[in-house]
Design a protein around this motif. Structure first.
Motif, short mmCIF file in Angstrom:
data_model
loop_
_atom_site.label_atom_id
_atom_site.label_comp_id
_atom_site.label_asym_id
_atom_site.label_seq_id
_atom_site.Cartn_x
_atom_site.Cartn_y
_atom_site.Cartn_z
N TRP A 1 10.51 -4.65 -14.56
CA TRP A 1 9.11 -4.30 -14.79
C TRP A 1 8.26 -4.48 -13.54
O TRP A 1 7.34 -3.70 -13.29
N GLY A 2 8.59 -5.48 -12.73
CA GLY A 2 7.87 -5.65 -11.47
C GLY A 2 8.09 -4.46 -10.54
O GLY A 2 7.14 -3.95 -9.93
N LEU A 3 9.34 -4.00 -10.46
CA LEU A 3 9.65 -2.83 -9.63
C LEU A 3 9.03 -1.57 -10.20
O LEU A 3 8.54 -0.71 -9.46
N ARG A 4 9.05 -1.44 -11.52
CA ARG A 4 8.40 -0.27 -12.16
C ARG A 4 6.92 -0.23 -11.78
O ARG A 4 6.40 0.81 -11.40
N PHE A 5 6.25 -1.38 -11.96
CA PHE A 5 4.81 -1.45 -11.68
C PHE A 5 4.52 -1.16 -10.21
O PHE A 5 3.64 -0.35 -9.89
N LEU A 6 5.24 -1.82 -9.31
CA LEU A 6 5.02 -1.61 -7.88
C LEU A 6 5.31 -0.16 -7.48
O LEU A 6 4.56 0.45 -6.72
N GLY A 7 6.40 0.40 -8.01
CA GLY A 7 6.72 1.80 -7.73
C GLY A 7 5.64 2.74 -8.23
O GLY A 7 5.25 3.69 -7.54
N ALA A 8 5.12 2.45 -9.43
CA ALA A 8 4.04 3.29 -9.98
C ALA A 8 2.78 3.19 -9.13
O ALA A 8 2.11 4.21 -8.87
N VAL A 9 2.45 2.00 -8.68
CA VAL A 9 1.27 1.82 -7.82
C VAL A 9 1.44 2.60 -6.52
O VAL A 9 0.52 3.28 -6.06
N LEU A 10 2.62 2.52 -5.93
CA LEU A 10 2.87 3.23 -4.66
C LEU A 10 2.84 4.75 -4.86
O LEU A 10 2.27 5.47 -4.03
N LEU A 11 3.40 5.25 -5.95
CA LEU A 11 3.35 6.69 -6.21
C LEU A 11 1.92 7.16 -6.47
O LEU A 11 1.50 8.22 -5.99
N ALA A 12 1.16 6.36 -7.22
CA ALA A 12 -0.24 6.71 -7.47
C ALA A 12 -1.04 6.68 -6.17
O ALA A 12 -1.91 7.54 -5.94
N ALA A 13 -0.76 5.69 -5.31
CA ALA A 13 -1.44 5.62 -4.01
C ALA A 13 -1.10 6.84 -3.16
O ALA A 13 -1.98 7.40 -2.49
N MET A 14 0.17 7.25 -3.20
CA MET A 14 0.58 8.44 -2.47
C MET A 14 -0.19 9.66 -2.99
O MET A 14 -0.71 10.47 -2.21
#
Length: 137
Positions: free
Chosen positions: A16-29
């Motif tokens: 879940w930590g990786l999911r959240f961080l990945g989602a934040v990075l994709l949204a930032a992109m």
């Protein structure tokens, strides 16, 4: 609590930590590309529509990463990693040899932020893909 239960909880927290961080990075992109699109990149042939498409894809992939069931997580994470890697490759190409007749500069607005966010997304989502595949197997 048994060792197996503790390991399962730890693995779930990591996932879940990786999911959240990945989602934040994709949204930032996605946000970076949308911001640049509004700042004038929309007027550049091919690049403008690509920036808008990247923004939509970044936001959509971020949501997908958070809502996809666990059995489909590896595929969603791999798709996000590939999208980020493709975007990163386009950034590097546009800065070095040009892309679709457009040459970018490292002095351009948000260039460095984009580089680090996209590189981070590739790494985080690649790790998530591996973790999700191992959990599934």
């Amino acid at each position: 609590m048994t060792t197996t239960t503790a390991q399962a909880r730890s693995s779930s927290t990591l996932t879940w930590g990786l999911r959240f961080l990945g989602a934040v990075l994709l949204a930032a992109m996605g946000w970076l590309h949308l911001d640049l699109w509004f700042d004038g990149y929309r007027t550049i042939a091919v690049i403008g529509p690509a920036f808008l498409l990247n923004a939509v894809a970044g936001f959509a992939l971020a949501v997908l990463l958070l809502v996809v069931p666990r059995r489909l997580l590896a595929g969603a994470a791999a798709l996000g990693a590939l999208a980020a890697a493709g975007t990163l490759a386009a950034l590097v190409l546009s800065t070095t040899v040009g892309l679709f007749g457009f040459v970018e500069s490292t002095a351009a607005p948000l260039w460095w932020e984009t580089l680090w966010i996209e590189a981070g997304a590739v790494v985080v989502l690649a790790v998530l893909t591996v973790v999700a595949v191992r959990r599934r197997g």
